[in-house]
Design a protein around this motif. Sequence first.
Motif, short mmCIF file in Angstrom:
data_model
loop_
_atom_site.label_atom_id
_atom_site.label_comp_id
_atom_site.label_asym_id
_atom_site.label_seq_id
_atom_site.Cartn_x
_atom_site.Cartn_y
_atom_site.Cartn_z
N ALA A 154 0.83 -1.21 0.00
CA ALA A 154 0.00 0.00 0.00
C ALA A 154 0.86 1.26 0.00
O ALA A 154 0.54 2.25 -0.66
N PHE A 155 1.99 1.22 0.74
CA PHE A 155 2.89 2.37 0.86
C PHE A 155 4.09 2.28 -0.09
O PHE A 155 4.98 3.12 0.01
N GLY A 156 4.12 1.28 -0.96
CA GLY A 156 5.36 1.06 -1.70
C GLY A 156 5.27 0.96 -3.20
O GLY A 156 6.28 1.11 -3.88
N ILE A 157 4.07 0.69 -3.75
CA ILE A 157 3.96 0.48 -5.19
C ILE A 157 2.78 1.30 -5.70
O ILE A 157 1.70 1.28 -5.11
N ASP A 158 2.99 2.01 -6.79
CA ASP A 158 1.95 2.84 -7.40
C ASP A 158 1.28 2.05 -8.51
O ASP A 158 1.82 1.91 -9.60
N SER A 159 0.08 1.54 -8.23
CA SER A 159 -0.62 0.71 -9.22
C SER A 159 -1.02 1.53 -10.45
O SER A 159 -1.08 1.00 -11.56
N ASP A 160 -1.28 2.83 -10.28
CA ASP A 160 -1.66 3.66 -11.43
C ASP A 160 -0.52 3.77 -12.43
O ASP A 160 -0.73 3.73 -13.65
N ASN A 205 -4.10 -2.13 -6.22
CA ASN A 205 -3.19 -2.25 -5.09
C ASN A 205 -3.94 -2.91 -3.94
O ASN A 205 -4.78 -2.28 -3.29
N PHE A 206 -3.67 -4.19 -3.70
CA PHE A 206 -4.35 -4.96 -2.66
C PHE A 206 -3.44 -5.15 -1.45
O PHE A 206 -3.46 -6.18 -0.79
N GLY A 207 -2.63 -4.13 -1.17
CA GLY A 207 -1.79 -4.17 0.02
C GLY A 207 -2.60 -3.83 1.25
O GLY A 207 -3.23 -2.77 1.31
N CYS A 208 -2.58 -4.71 2.25
CA CYS A 208 -3.40 -4.53 3.45
C CYS A 208 -2.51 -4.29 4.67
O CYS A 208 -1.86 -3.26 4.76
N MET A 209 -2.46 -5.22 5.59
CA MET A 209 -1.60 -5.15 6.78
C MET A 209 -0.96 -6.51 6.99
O MET A 209 -1.67 -7.53 7.03
N ALA A 210 0.35 -6.55 7.13
CA ALA A 210 1.02 -7.83 7.32
C ALA A 210 0.58 -8.51 8.61
O ALA A 210 0.49 -9.74 8.68
N GLY A 211 0.28 -7.72 9.64
CA GLY A 211 -0.07 -8.28 10.93
C GLY A 211 -1.32 -9.12 10.95
O GLY A 211 -1.50 -9.95 11.85
N SER A 252 -8.41 5.88 -5.30
CA SER A 252 -9.44 4.93 -5.73
C SER A 252 -8.87 3.60 -6.22
O SER A 252 -9.61 2.63 -6.40
N SER A 253 -7.54 3.53 -6.41
CA SER A 253 -6.91 2.28 -6.85
C SER A 253 -6.28 1.50 -5.70
O SER A 253 -5.68 0.45 -5.92
N GLY A 254 -6.40 2.04 -4.47
CA GLY A 254 -5.87 1.34 -3.30
C GLY A 254 -4.49 1.76 -2.86
O GLY A 254 -3.93 1.18 -1.93
N ASN A 255 -3.92 2.80 -3.51
CA ASN A 255 -2.59 3.28 -3.14
C ASN A 255 -2.70 4.31 -2.01
O ASN A 255 -3.59 5.16 -2.02
N VAL A 256 -1.76 4.27 -1.06
CA VAL A 256 -1.69 5.31 -0.04
C VAL A 256 -1.07 6.56 -0.66
O VAL A 256 -0.04 6.48 -1.33
#
Length: 332
Positions: A69-75, A87-93, A190-194
Amino acid sequence: MYPEVKRFLALICGFALASLSWLAGLAFVRDKPVPNAIFAQSIIDRKIDAYVKAGEGQKIFLVGGSSVAFGIDSDKIETSFEDEVVNFGCMAGIGPEIILNALKPLLSKGDKVLFCWEYGLYRFKRGHHDITYLNLLFGPQHELFSSYPLSDRLYLQLSIPFSHFRESMATYLNPYVQPSIYRCGWNFDSSGNVRSNVGFVTTEKELLKQPLGSLCTELTISNEVEEIISDFLEFCRQNDIEVLATWPNVFGHPDYFDNPTVTRNIELIADFWLDLGVPVMGDAEDSMLGADLFHDTMYHLNDRGVEIRTERLVKELRPKFPDKNASSLNQS
């Protein structure tokens, strides 16, 4: 009846009554999530919203924890390839199983999945005691919990702390605060990127102090991870979904380099994917970046770091994914 027998029976009855009361309490608060479960579930919900926004057609899903979420720009990836990118980055925890359980219903024939797992996810066990993971299982993710083997369910029911029940009731009964206030405040597009990771709020000194156990201690990929990934890959094969793997962006701590343990761990992860028939894109060292490219933690890049990481990833993916520009030239 002997006094010892009476005491033993009383102990058994007391334990049974306490267990039933505890299970009844957990059932009662199942639909009354605690704040950090609301926070974590809201991230998953935002990822599902990003999928809906992408519309029809084949998609590329970037899957992992918050480093995605904080590392790759899907756009930016989308401008290079033919498919929509989510971007389907969630939380590792919250663990890999919750993430993949949310992802699987969204996948369709012809989609592509790119695993960008944080190193700690390879050690995941269903019985681990991450409090966010536990609060999700006994809240919004209870349906997944119900599918766990009986032994895992019993262990987790005994592991969840009483604070779960207390916080659940406190949140539910609080007349002054709506539970929605605990939803994640990260600024997602809207694409899931922070998009709130401009600049940096950490320093190299702080990054050097963060724990290195995920890579610097000997790795054994857990049986649960092997099972979870094998089941997911079988689902993908049956539905003609391509799966690739790459490395997570992480602060390039000096202890990672020329370290035999780190080298063995990276080789083990690469072999894990290759043995499952999943191509591994790029080299782990290329995703170990300098401190000036991180926003607030060793996994969260700032906007400049995201740009550099995404450009490298695009180059790594070109041999596998159709190039949008090349297709446009052919059509013209």
